[in-house]
Design an enzyme around this catalytic site. Structure first.
Site, PDB file in Angstrom:
ATOM      1  N   ARG A   1     -10.745   5.020   8.656  1.00  0.00           N
ATOM      2  CA  ARG A   1      -9.653   4.528   7.809  1.00  0.00           C
ATOM      3  C   ARG A   1      -8.663   3.803   8.707  1.00  0.00           C
ATOM      4  NH1 ARG A   1      -9.559   9.902   4.881  1.00  0.00           N
ATOM      5  NH2 ARG A   1      -7.956  10.486   6.368  1.00  0.00           N
TER       6      ARG A   1
ATOM      7  N   TYR B   1       0.839  -1.206   0.000  1.00  0.00           N
ATOM      8  CA  TYR B   1       0.000   0.000   0.000  1.00  0.00           C
ATOM      9  C   TYR B   1       0.873   1.256   0.000  1.00  0.00           C
ATOM     10  CZ  TYR B   1      -3.204   3.656   1.407  1.00  0.00           C
ATOM     11  OH  TYR B   1      -3.912   4.830   1.450  1.00  0.00           O
TER      12      TYR B   1
ATOM     13  N   ARG C   1       1.639   8.655  12.789  1.00  0.00           N
ATOM     14  CA  ARG C   1       1.246   9.932  13.396  1.00  0.00           C
ATOM     15  C   ARG C   1      -0.255  10.168  13.269  1.00  0.00           C
ATOM     16  NH1 ARG C   1       2.851  14.602   9.778  1.00  0.00           N
ATOM     17  NH2 ARG C   1       0.965  13.793   8.794  1.00  0.00           N
TER      18      ARG C   1
ATOM     19  N   PHE D   1      15.417  19.266  -1.305  1.00  0.00           N
ATOM     20  CA  PHE D   1      14.053  18.804  -1.568  1.00  0.00           C
ATOM     21  C   PHE D   1      13.840  17.394  -1.018  1.00  0.00           C
ATOM     22  CE2 PHE D   1      11.255  16.284  -4.291  1.00  0.00           C
ATOM     23  CZ  PHE D   1      10.074  17.024  -4.271  1.00  0.00           C
TER      24      PHE D   1
END
Length: 434
Positions: A235, A178, A225, A295
């Site tokens: 969910r 997933y 978290r 980044f």
């Protein structure tokens, strides 16, 4: 700003970072010509959907910035369809599977998201994203469409799976798969974009496993978290294989009397994420371009800092736990090279070790996982200790003096406001520091 300073009052280096970031940090100015309305709107959506990612994307070099922006918005659009539980599966599945074709359809928009879906407007005006996507170099388009194809089909598989819809993610293997679909593929796509731009070597695009693990590390941290937020909307992303070792239902962790089991399960989840840290360091050590390095590094250091904060923290089950703004800014400013990032990973792994408890069933495994981070640093950056010492010597005195002055000022400000201007009802205090 005042709230952030107050939260960091006992952390002088964070106060220094906040001041530096607010007033001294120079950010590149990218002016988009007013006639390019679609591009302007895309960057407006970028800023609305993710303030954190928007900041790092807009500091990328010119050769790659627009491609990453559109890549993010395309995947955000896909994710907005997948997340919306009000869309029936009969409609959702083909939307997800065909999204990689939809982005080539000029003028396409979608207004069937539920009214409470936070990124609904992005899809209502998705034609501007498509317009900018079609204006990218063909090689960039191919990368984005390929990832959208794989991600959309992966999301569709989960969305139509009856067991997933009833129980959530089942096994650890399912958990990895997933996370691969929703984040690992993002890492793979970004590596391809970096290589295609010419800012990184072509070999980086071939590092698919490392790229995937970069995504898994971030996604697993977010899932840990967001336990409460996800649970409240039904969910369930924590693997059933993990939490059923401790409780019969995932929501049981919030009940009185389950605190020990909740904290032990939390450590199991954190261990699952922590195992990817050395590979993340390996990936970042391969990056050559400065803007791309920052980044990639900024989300990663936020993740390891978040894991350290979540570890042994029962508040995860009852509130949103986030690192301080001052700590965030301090980490952002440090993401300049692999030595700084490796030291951040070392620091937070030591924080985890200090919290580790011999009564935790994962005590030894967590110690080993943290030890592997230190081992990576010593093996790949043998001079890291001398680098750390020189940096510390240069910064300690300045940080102490400035931090002391700022901390004293913040303490005085708080005292003054409380004593002279408030009626002690508390509401006004929040107004002042918000």
């Amino acid at each position: 700003m005042a709230t952030s300073l107050f939260q960091s009052i006992f952390h002088p280096s964070e106060i220094v970072a906040l001041i530096q970031y607010k007033f001294l940090k120079s950010s590149p100015i990218h002016v988009i010509p007013p006639e390019q309305k679609a591009k302007i709107r895309c960057y407006e959506f970028l800023n609305k959907t993710s303030r954190s990612f928007a900041a790092v994307i807009q500091e990328l070099d010119d050769e790659i910035r627009d491609a990453v922006c559109i890549f993010y918005l395309v995947l955000r659009g896909l994710d907005t369809i997948e997340d919306d539980m009000s869309i029936p599966i009969e409609k959702k599945e083909p939307l997800l599977r065909d999204f990689h074709k939809t982005i080539y359809k000029k003028g396409w928009t979608f207004d069937e998201n539920g009214p409470d879906e936070k990124d609904r407007q992005l899809l209502v005006e998705f034609d501007v994203v498509i317009e900018e996507f079609l204006g990218l170099r063909k090689k960039f388009q191919n990368v984005i469409a390929d990832i959208a194809d794989k991600m959309g089909n992966g999301m569709a598989d989960y969305a139509k799976d009856a067991a997933y819809n009833k129980y959530g993610v089942m096994t650890n293997k399912d958990f990895d798969l997933y996370c691969h679909y929703v984040a690992g593929l993002v890492g793979i796509g970004l590596s391809s974009l970096f290589s295609t731009s010419g800012l990184e070597k072509p070999e980086l695009a071939k590092e698919t496993e490392l790229s995937n693990l970069m995504g898994l590390f971030l996604q697993k941290t977010n899932i840990i978290r967001d336990y409460l937020e996800d649970l409240l909307v039904n969910r369930r992303f924590w693997p059933k294989e993990i939490w059923t070792k401790y409780v019969d239902d995932l929501a049981d962790f919030r009940k009185p009397g389950y605190e020990k089991k909740a904290v032990d399960c939390l450590s199991t989840m954190i261990l699952n994420a922590l195992q990817h840290a050395p590979e993340c360091l390996t990936y970042m050590n391969k990056i050559q371009n400065k803007s791309i390095f920052s980044f990639c590094a900024i989300p990663q250091v936020m993740a390891i800092a978040t894991l350290a904060l979540l570890f042994k923290n029962y508040n995860v089950y009852h509130s949103v736990v986030k690192i301080r703004k001052g700590e965030t800014v301090k980490l952002i400013l440090k993401c300049t090279n692999i030595y700084e990032v490796a030291n951040i990973f070392r620091y937070y792994s030591k924080v985890i070790i200090q919290k580790n408890d011999s009564k935790d069933p994962n005590f030894m495994k967590i110690s080993v996982a943290c030890g592997k981070i230190e081992q990576w640093c010593q093996t790949n950056l043998p001079d890291i200790d001398s680098y750390s010492s020189s940096q510390q010597d240069n910064n300690d005195i300045v940080i102490f003096l400035i931090g002391f002055i700022l901390s004293a000022f913040a303490a005085y400000l708080l005292y003054y406001v409380n004593q002279e201007h408030l009626d002690y009802k508390g509401r006004e205090t929040l107004d002042v520091f918000d």
